[in-house]
Motif scaffolding. Structure first.
Motif, PDB file in Angstrom:
ATOM      1  N   LYS A 195      20.689 -34.695  71.784  1.00 35.35           N
ATOM      2  CA  LYS A 195      20.737 -35.279  70.442  1.00 35.35           C
ATOM      3  C   LYS A 195      21.925 -36.224  70.308  1.00 35.35           C
ATOM      4  N   GLN A 238      13.641 -37.074  67.289  1.00 36.01           N
ATOM      5  CA  GLN A 238      14.856 -37.823  66.977  1.00 36.01           C
ATOM      6  C   GLN A 238      14.549 -39.175  66.344  1.00 36.01           C
ATOM      7  N   ARG A 286      19.840 -29.365  74.569  1.00 33.95           N
ATOM      8  CA  ARG A 286      19.218 -30.154  73.509  1.00 33.95           C
ATOM      9  C   ARG A 286      20.239 -30.747  72.530  1.00 33.95           C
ATOM     10  N   SER A 287      21.305 -30.024  72.232  1.00 33.10           N
ATOM     11  CA  SER A 287      22.314 -30.586  71.328  1.00 33.10           C
ATOM     12  C   SER A 287      23.037 -31.770  71.973  1.00 33.10           C
ATOM     13  N   TYR A 342      21.152 -39.518  72.023  1.00 29.07           N
ATOM     14  CA  TYR A 342      20.262 -40.365  71.220  1.00 29.07           C
ATOM     15  C   TYR A 342      20.984 -40.937  70.006  1.00 29.07           C
ATOM     16  N   ASP A 343      21.892 -40.170  69.432  1.00 31.03           N
ATOM     17  CA  ASP A 343      22.684 -40.689  68.310  1.00 31.03           C
ATOM     18  C   ASP A 343      23.580 -41.836  68.755  1.00 31.03           C
TER      19      ASP A 343
END
Length: 542
Positions: free
Chosen positions: A358, A389, A354-355, A361-362
């Protein structure tokens, strides 16, 4: 069994590209089947408008169906050098496999396929040369991640190209179609370098032989084991056809440079126990793979002894657990030490937690998120994560659903025919065409073949002949089941008035029902029954 289809243009003039063309592996639900492939009937109907097939990497679930399905399409194929090399190696090993012309690209390249401008972006995964794709069209860009993770210190190749992904995100991304495999797991996947360090420590402390089983495509892991063996003063033996094939292609492309040459199976007998490391196939419990043969002590030249160690440097693919457990038990029963992920760091996933999601997506900042590549739980978790997000639109889709990304809001606008086809020996077809439903029933309740012979007066000529395959020998009371079936077949004939026995088809059905009912009374299951009825001097019915 990945195959994604991207279309651009109005419905009556739409052009397509396919991304990946993979296989799945059959389980107990498809006895005897070699491979499962996507049903491409929609693609075949749109072949005139299909501009290319682009392969993201050379895992079987992404490229394994090409040799079998490409002849139905015969369109350009784009792949990296490692994927192209493996495809050619597979072709050489399969009689009659087609020669597929492949345009080779590398990370950083751009190429045009009809209205699609495609850029390959370097990512990290558990195989050489994986790429994500930026698929540009006049109305927007889609980023298709393929399989990926973020590993700052991969065993092979460069880390995932976050700088390039951020730059593409700055340009504006319409949609991100992203790997969901580890969407339920928090944090960040450990690095391959951490696994290398752990394996080196384990191998250096081992007293007997060490066998490491992993996916043959994980060249970085194979290289890490070989380096650990060299550091411990050991030599490495490669076992398994796919393992050797992967090594040949990797060596040709320079991925094995600096390593001592691997030994062959014929060298095993000359190698002291404390100097041997074996890298072999079979991590998923495949009964014909090298590890299964060692577990059964059936290999003609290589064997494991009490005190040797087998390291499972992999995780079980769902559905393979039973076969893996059986092999582990067989090894343990023979005194072999079994070490697996969870006890020590011997494996890391090639997919993002999950990190890492993220971070993606960033970088990309899409307007639309489309979770892909995972089971229902993973896809649902990824969709929830993407909403968290702040992605404006998140769309959950399943096989066959056509998603419109532009114009207007993202929504499912159609469904196309999808399904599975099965490679069974030399043939490929649907469940019905391959007889798989019948085969399942055979595996569940066996088969009874009955031959009933009538004389010219339509009376029985002796007892019916019965052959029962896959049925118990006797019922609860010790009665032979074949005898019970013979009595049932004879009784069915004798219960029908002689003047009605001219209808042999009717007799055949009566016997079939009686035999199945008798089996059910004795056993509790109804086998498949095939009945032949013949009349002396007349016709027969089967």
């Amino acid at each position: 069994m990945n195959l994604a289809l991207y279309g651009y243009g109005p419905e009556d003039d739409r052009e397509w590209i396919a991304v990946d063309c993979g296989v799945s592996f059959a389980g107990p639900e498809a006895p005897g089947v070699d491979l499962i492939m996507p049903d491409i009937r929609f693609l075949e109907a749109e072949r005139h408008a299909l501009k290319a097939i682009v392969i993201t990497h050379a895992h079987e679930d992404h490229y394994g169906a090409l040799l079998d399905l490409w002849p139905r399409l015969k369109v350009p194929v784009y792949a990296t050098a490692f994927t192209a090399g493996l495809l050619e190696a597979k072709r050489e090993g399969e009689t009659g496999a087609p020669q597929i012309p492949v345009t080779v690209f590398k990370a950083g390249d751009r190429f045009q396929c009809g209205p699609f401008s495609i850029e390959a972006i370097n990512v990290t995964h558990s195989i050489p040369e994986p790429v994500a794709l930026a698929i540009r069209t006049p109305v927007g860009t889609v980023v298709h991640t393929g399989d990926w993770k973020i590993d700052p210190t991969p065993a092979l190749g460069a880390p995932t190209d976050g700088e390039r992904l951020r730059a593409i995100g700055d340009e504006g991304v319409l949609a991100l179609v992203c790997d969901s495999t580890n969407a339920l797991r928090d944090g960040v996947s450990p690095s391959e370098t951490d696994v290398t360090r752990s394996l080196r420590d384990i191998i250096s402390k081992a007293e007997g032989r060490v066998a490491v089983t992993t996916f043959s495509s994980n060249i970085g892991r194979i290289r890490a084991v070989a380096q650990a063996a060299e550091g411990a003063g050991r030599q490495v033996l490669l076992m398994g056809r796919s393992m050797r094939r992967m090594n040949d292609v990797a060596s040709e492309l320079g991925y094995m440079e600096g390593l001592p040459p691997f030994l062959s199976e014929q060298d095993f007998g000359y190698l002291p126990r404390d100097k041997a490391v074996i890298i072999l196939t079979g991590s998923q419990g495949e009964p014909r793979a090298a590890l299964a043969k060692l577990a059964r002590d059936e290999h003609p030249e290589v064997a494991l002894s009490k005190g040797d160690m087998v390291i499972f440097s992999s995780r079980a693919i769902p559905g393979n657990e039973r076969g893996i457990i059986d092999i582990k038990n067989a090894l343990i029963d023979r005194g072999v030490i079994v070490l697996e992920d969870g006890e020590q760091l011997v494996h890391v996933s090639g997919h993002p937690r999950r990190s890492e999601l993220k971070q993606m997506y960033d970088w990309v900042r899409p307007k639309i998120a489309v979770p892909a590549h995972g089971e229902a739980a993973h896809l649902t978790a990824h969709a929830k994560f993407a909403r968290g997000q702040g992605v404006p639109e998140v769309v959950s889709i399943r096989n066959g659903r056509m998603l419109r990304l532009y114009p207007g809001p993202a929504e499912v606008i159609d469904e196309v025919p999808v399904g599975r086809v099965y490679k069974d020996g030399r043939l490929i077809g649907t469940i019905e065409e391959m007889g798989i439903d019948e085969r399942r029933r055979l595996s569940f309740a066996g088969h009874v073949c009955v031959l009933v012979q009538l004389n010219a007066q339509l009376e029985l000529r002796g007892e019916p002949d019965v052959v029962a395959l896959g049925l118990p020998e006797a019922d609860f009371d010790g009665e032979e089941i074949e005898d019970l079936l013979i009595d049932a077949a004879a009784g069915a004939i004798e219960s029908i008035p002689r003047n009605r026995r001219k209808d042999l088809a009717m007799l055949q059905e009566a016997v079939r029902r009686a035999v199945r009912a008798a089996a059910n009374d004795a056993w509790g299951k109804k086998p498949i029954a095939t009945v032949f009825v013949t009349q002396a001097g007349g016709k027969g019915q089967g």
